[in-house]
Each structure stands twice: as C-alpha cells, then as structure tokens.
Write a protein that holds these residues in place. Structure first.
Motif, short mmCIF file in Angstrom:
data_model
loop_
_atom_site.label_atom_id
_atom_site.label_comp_id
_atom_site.label_asym_id
_atom_site.label_seq_id
_atom_site.Cartn_x
_atom_site.Cartn_y
_atom_site.Cartn_z
N ILE A 263 0.82 -1.22 0.00
CA ILE A 263 0.00 0.00 0.00
C ILE A 263 0.85 1.26 0.00
CG2 ILE A 263 -1.78 1.27 1.26
CD1 ILE A 263 -2.58 -1.46 2.52
N GLN A 264 1.82 1.32 0.90
CA GLN A 264 2.57 2.55 1.13
C GLN A 264 3.42 2.96 -0.07
OE1 GLN A 264 0.55 3.40 3.66
NE2 GLN A 264 2.30 4.68 4.15
N ALA B 54 1.37 -6.13 5.95
CA ALA B 54 2.28 -5.37 6.82
C ALA B 54 1.93 -3.89 6.79
CB ALA B 54 3.73 -5.60 6.39
N ASP B 55 1.76 -3.35 5.59
CA ASP B 55 1.38 -1.93 5.45
C ASP B 55 0.04 -1.66 6.11
OD1 ASP B 55 3.68 -1.35 4.13
OD2 ASP B 55 2.78 -1.17 2.15
N LEU B 56 -0.87 -2.58 5.89
CA LEU B 56 -2.22 -2.40 6.45
C LEU B 56 -2.16 -2.37 7.98
CD1 LEU B 56 -5.05 -2.20 5.15
CD2 LEU B 56 -5.38 -4.59 5.72
N GLN B 57 -1.42 -3.31 8.54
CA GLN B 57 -1.33 -3.37 10.01
C GLN B 57 -0.71 -2.11 10.59
OE1 GLN B 57 1.00 -6.66 11.60
NE2 GLN B 57 -0.21 -6.58 13.47
N ASP C 54 3.25 -18.84 8.26
CA ASP C 54 3.81 -19.26 6.97
C ASP C 54 3.85 -18.09 6.02
OD1 ASP C 54 3.88 -21.79 8.01
OD2 ASP C 54 2.03 -22.44 7.03
N PHE C 55 2.77 -17.33 6.04
CA PHE C 55 2.65 -16.18 5.16
C PHE C 55 3.77 -15.18 5.42
CE2 PHE C 55 0.45 -12.37 3.57
CZ PHE C 55 0.10 -12.85 2.33
N GLU C 56 4.09 -15.00 6.69
CA GLU C 56 5.16 -14.07 7.05
C GLU C 56 6.52 -14.54 6.55
OE1 GLU C 56 3.22 -12.90 11.28
OE2 GLU C 56 5.41 -12.93 11.24
#
Lengths: 220, 220
Positions: free
Chosen positions: B19-20, B98-101, B156-158
């Motif tokens: 996103i960023q 990550a951006d969303l969080q 896993d995604f991370e």
DNA sequence: GACTATTCGACATTTTTGGTCGATTTATAG
DNA sequence: CTATAAATCGACCAAAAATGTCGAATAGTC
C-alpha cells in the motif's frame, strides 16, 4: 558504538529489505542508539547510503576475485563468475536497487557502473582467452557478449522478484546462468561443461532437490 | 473513468506490491487521471484502502465457496480449501498486510477477523463431519485445530516472503498444506488422501516439475 | 570532584503526501 | 451553434512524516 557496526546493520537492512523502509529513527532504534549518535558517525542519510553502496561494490568485487582465484582453466573461471553472480543476486534484493535509483540516482549510477565495470573487467579477458583455447565458440564477439550479459542480468534481476510465487530466485538465476554458459560454449567443450556443472549442481542445490524428490515420490 | 476501474487498479497495485508504495498522486498517474477525479470516486485514501480490503475479503470468500461446491466428500472439501488458501496466499503479498497493520490498524483487524471467520466457518463443519465419517482422526479437537491452522497460515505467510531466495512461495505453502493434511487424516483414509493429492499435484504443478526434471536430466 | 567525552530525546526544519479549488475542457441539450 | 452542465486538470494548501540540530544529562577518567 562504532562506525562499522552501524554500517553493517544498515547494509543488512538496506540490501535485504530496501532503503526507503528504514528511516534514520528506525535505524537508530534497531541499533538501540539515539539519532545523535547515529549522526556522529554519518553526517547525513545520503552519506550512510553511499557507504552502504561502497560496501556492496567491495563485496561484489571480492566475490568475483575469489571466484577467479585458484581456478585451473577459463571455463572454470567463467563458472565461478556465474556462481558469484547468482550468490550476489540472491543476497541483494531488487527493492534496494529500485529505491536507490529513485531516491539516490547519482549513487545508483555510480554503483551500477562500478558493478558492470568489475564484471566486464574480469569476464572479458577470460572470455577472450577461452576463445583462443577453443573452449568458447569462435564466433563470439567478446565485448558485445559481455555487454549483452550485463543487460540480461539486470533484466533477470528485475523480473525474478515477480516470479517468486512459482520459482525461487535460485532457480531463476540458475536457469539464466545455464542459458549463458550453453550459449558461449564451443561444441567440443560441451562434455567438459556438463561435467563441471554436475560439480556445481551437487555442491549447492543437490541436497534440496534430492530431498524434494524423496518427498514427492510419496505422492506419485 | 468509473469507480470499478480505479478500485481494481488499486487492488492490483496494493495486493501485489503493498500500500505505502503508492501515493494518491502515483495511483492517479497510473490511471492517467487527475487527483481531483480520483477523489470524486473515493473521498479519502482510507476509503480507497477500505474498499480494497472489502474486495480482498469478497475474493477469498468466493474462492472458498467455489472450493467447496461440487465436492463429493469432506476430504475433497478440505483439499479444496487448502488449494484455495495456497492460491490466495500467492496472490496477496505480505507487504500488503504489513502496510495495512502499520498504517490502517482498524482495517487490518477487520480484514483479518473476516478472513479467519470465513475459514473457520467453512472448515469447522467439514472437519466435524469428516471426523464422524472416520476420514479424519477422532482425537482431533476441531475448533482448536482450526485455530491452530489459522495461526500457522499467518506465520507461513510471514516467513514465506523471507524464503524466496531458495523456495518459491508455491513450494512453501504446498509443504505447509501437506503437513496439515497428513496431520489430520485418519490412518485408513491415507490411501484416499494420497490418491487425491496426486490429482492436485498433476493439475497444478506437474507441468513445471516434469519440465524441470527433463532439463536437469541433461546435467546428471 | 572537576573536567571531558559521549549519549539522549525533544525540537526545529525540510520534504513528502493527502486533500482542495478555481480554471478549463468536454459533453449535452435546445 | 450556443448555452448550460458535468467532468477533468494540475497548481495549491495543510498536515504528516522524515531529516537533521542542540542543550541537557550521563558516564568515564584523572
């Protein structure tokens, strides 16, 4: 706190995850020091970026040098260069170069020309000697081939990041490497190349592939 | 220009690259429209992000629904869910979450709880029925197993993003999927599972692996 | 205990970016 | 063809974020 620790941390963060992701506050925080201390060693962010670029260039230069050292013939030297490039491309993320190009264009230009010069300098001589020996095809135009290879590496580096869903970077760079090697090898040196490749394949990737084959066997 | 085109472009950019990375100017530029036009359809950046999140949730929901439809038994349904998850994890990059969080914590919480609810809702019933049928192990605590699975997927995604040098995301998610399936399957349903997996393996990944085996044969 | 060197984190300054507005262009209807 | 309305542009503003600075505080040394 000393300069080297800071530089190595920045090197690791920047090359793996990109430059823009890390503000000076963030870097200071990761090092558990204040910004003041950080700015005591690096007068500006640009300065820090420049030093990291220098380290990247030094790293590549040394990798290419050790790749050439102790190699008996020119084919082995080229193989060493290719392996060094795969390792380098795996170590540095595409984001690093993208950020550098966008936000530090001067440093980007400087780094890329340096890297290209290192590759060209090392590879050109070996290629020319190999042609004379007959291990590489006589129809090669060494200088042009090196230029083309540099462009290809750049392109591979770009799109390898986009293929991570289906292929590991290792696979992508390895395929590109094979393509180049089979592209320059002289017909009668082909068995020699395949023999050498077997060595490389065994030392690096074999453990994984064998393991995977064992697993997939269960399903088929 | 219409809302849907903008939304789909933002969806593609955000979910693939994060996103960023994209300012409102950048998004407008990519669509070849002005910011004014962009703000005519989306009153704020947050609004745009929310809509993209909604689309992500809808997408996942529909994928899970089609995965369940037309499946004869509960094992096939679970397999369908797993395949849908692999496809979803491949489509959405880690950077997006990550951006969303970091920058839209409320939207992050909302999206993740929605996604988890969808998975739990679909999987729980199928799992319970499968246990009764004897296709999944009787010692399973269905609700707890689903919760654990959700945590594992998140993890896993991370780290899949960190392994792209040596493994494709496809490989990582597939291994994790196998682990879960073999973990829940009842002993006497094992042949059935392996038979089903063969189908999946052939339809998705076989073309690549076979091709690669042919290539590597040349070197060995 | 006095003096120096080093570090801290709050603060100022610059840059970036989300959001706005009048001017301009394009479309539509009479 | 003209008048009116709708849509679009990109320069501009304001808020947020990041870089870079500084006096106060701390640690170390003689």
């Amino acid at each position: 706190m000393n300069e080297l620790v800071i530089l190595e941390t920045a090197y690791r963060l920047f090359t793996i995850q990109g430059i823009q992701l890390f503000t000076m506050d963030e870097i200071a925080s990761r090092l558990a020091i204040s910004k003041k201390t950080l700015y005591r060693f690096f007068t500006s962010r640009q300065h820090l970026v420049q030093q990291v670029c220098q380290l990247v260039a030094d790293d590549y230069s040394q990798a290419m040098e050790t790749a050439e050292n102790g190699k008996a013939d020119n084919l082995q030297r080229v193989l060493g260069f290719m392996a060094a490039n795969v390792a380098f491309c795996k170590k540095i993320s595409f984001t690093f170069f993208a950020d550098l190009q966008k936000h530090y264009p001067a440093e980007y230009l400087n780094l890329t020309t340096t890297l290209n010069a290192i590759t060209e300098q090392r590879l050109l001589g070996v290629l020319e000697q190999g042609i004379v020996e007959g291990v590489f095809r006589g129809s090669l135009h060494p200088k042009l081939v090196v230029t083309i290879l540099l462009q290809h590496i750049k392109r591979d580096f770009e799109f390898a990041a986009e293929l991570v869903n289906d292929y590991s970077k290792d696979e992508v760079f390895r395929q590109a490497m094979y393509l180049f090697l089979y592209g320059i090898i002289a017909p009668n040196a082909l068995p020699q190349l395949e023999n050498e490749l077997k060595q490389y394949s065994l030392s690096n990737r074999a453990a994984h592939t064998e393991e995977r084959n064992n697993i997939t066997q269960q399903f088929n």
